[in-house]
Design a protein around this motif. Structure first.
Motif, mmCIF file in Angstrom:
data_model
loop_
_atom_site.group_PDB
_atom_site.id
_atom_site.type_symbol
_atom_site.label_atom_id
_atom_site.label_comp_id
_atom_site.label_asym_id
_atom_site.label_seq_id
_atom_site.Cartn_x
_atom_site.Cartn_y
_atom_site.Cartn_z
ATOM 1 N N PHE A 25 46.869 51.150 -94.902
ATOM 2 C CA PHE A 25 48.283 51.555 -95.133
ATOM 3 C C PHE A 25 49.356 50.875 -94.208
ATOM 4 C CE2 PHE A 25 45.980 55.347 -96.220
ATOM 5 C CZ PHE A 25 46.425 55.753 -97.579
ATOM 6 N N LYS A 26 48.643 49.544 -93.945
ATOM 7 C CA LYS A 26 49.603 48.580 -92.677
ATOM 8 C C LYS A 26 50.789 48.281 -93.679
ATOM 9 C CE LYS A 26 49.713 44.013 -91.094
ATOM 10 N NZ LYS A 26 49.010 42.635 -90.943
ATOM 11 N N GLY A 27 50.836 48.023 -94.741
ATOM 12 C CA GLY A 27 52.208 47.547 -95.386
ATOM 13 C C GLY A 27 53.224 48.700 -95.548
ATOM 14 N N ARG A 28 52.651 49.889 -95.947
ATOM 15 C CA ARG A 28 53.524 51.071 -96.010
ATOM 16 C C ARG A 28 54.045 51.342 -94.557
ATOM 17 N NH1 ARG A 28 52.693 56.884 -98.611
ATOM 18 N NH2 ARG A 28 54.851 57.684 -98.271
ATOM 19 N N ILE A 29 53.191 51.207 -93.552
ATOM 20 C CA ILE A 29 53.604 51.854 -92.164
ATOM 21 C C ILE A 29 54.771 50.808 -91.769
ATOM 22 C CG2 ILE A 29 52.749 51.699 -89.677
ATOM 23 C CD1 ILE A 29 50.138 52.829 -90.949
ATOM 24 N N SER A 35 56.652 49.045 -93.417
ATOM 25 C CA SER A 35 57.985 48.956 -94.150
ATOM 26 C C SER A 35 58.748 50.365 -93.954
ATOM 27 C CB SER A 35 57.749 49.126 -95.681
ATOM 28 O OG SER A 35 57.133 50.048 -96.096
ATOM 29 N N MET A 36 58.084 51.323 -93.336
ATOM 30 C CA MET A 36 58.498 52.649 -92.697
ATOM 31 C C MET A 36 59.508 52.648 -91.414
ATOM 32 S SD MET A 36 56.303 56.215 -93.234
ATOM 33 C CE MET A 36 55.386 55.610 -91.912
ATOM 34 N N SER A 94 61.198 55.927 -94.476
ATOM 35 C CA SER A 94 60.936 55.747 -96.332
ATOM 36 C C SER A 94 59.742 55.444 -96.411
ATOM 37 C CB SER A 94 62.055 54.873 -96.547
ATOM 38 O OG SER A 94 62.085 53.761 -95.735
#
Length: 126
Positions: free
Chosen positions: A70-74, A76-77, A126
């Motif tokens: 989940f690197k990308g999501r983390i 971007s959050m 987000s």
């Protein structure tokens, strides 16, 4: 649990906290045991192996794998982030190295970033 900071507050009454601040250090730490007075107080209420266990028992989960997946999501959050405590350029470039060597430390940095963004910057995650 809006941000993943671990906080344990079993004794919420302020008088217990005030009492704790008045205790001598040897009541808090003795012979290498943290929470010594609390352990002594609980001896008649809990099993001995629970009261005097040396190792903290936590819920194991695959942190390293999750932080990779989940690197990308983390990222971007938590971005953009304006914190004097985290250099986001270094954070982004060092993410994988820290994840491989110390995923718990990386989780602490992510937690700090999420807390800062939500509670200091006032931004929604987000």
């Amino acid at each position: 649990m809006g941000v993943p900071l671990e906080l344990r507050s079993p004794f919420l009454d302020y008088r217990v906290v005030e009492l704790g601040f008045t205790l001598p250090m040897e009541f808090l730490i003795r012979d290498g045991w943290m929470k010594w007075l609390l352990r002594c107080a609980m001896e008649d209420l809990l099993p001995r192996d629970v009261v005097w266990r040396k190792r903290k028992m936590g819920f194991p989960f695959p942190l390293n794998q999750w932080l990779g997946r989940f690197k990308g999501r983390i990222l971007s959050m938590i971005q953009p982030l304006d914190s004097p405590y985290l250099d986001m350029k270094r954070f982004n470039t060092g993410y994988e190295t820290v994840r491989e060597h110390d995923p718990s430390y990386l989780w602490c940095l992510i937690s700090l970033a999420m807390w800062w963004k939500r509670c200091v910057q006032g931004d929604r995650l987000s």
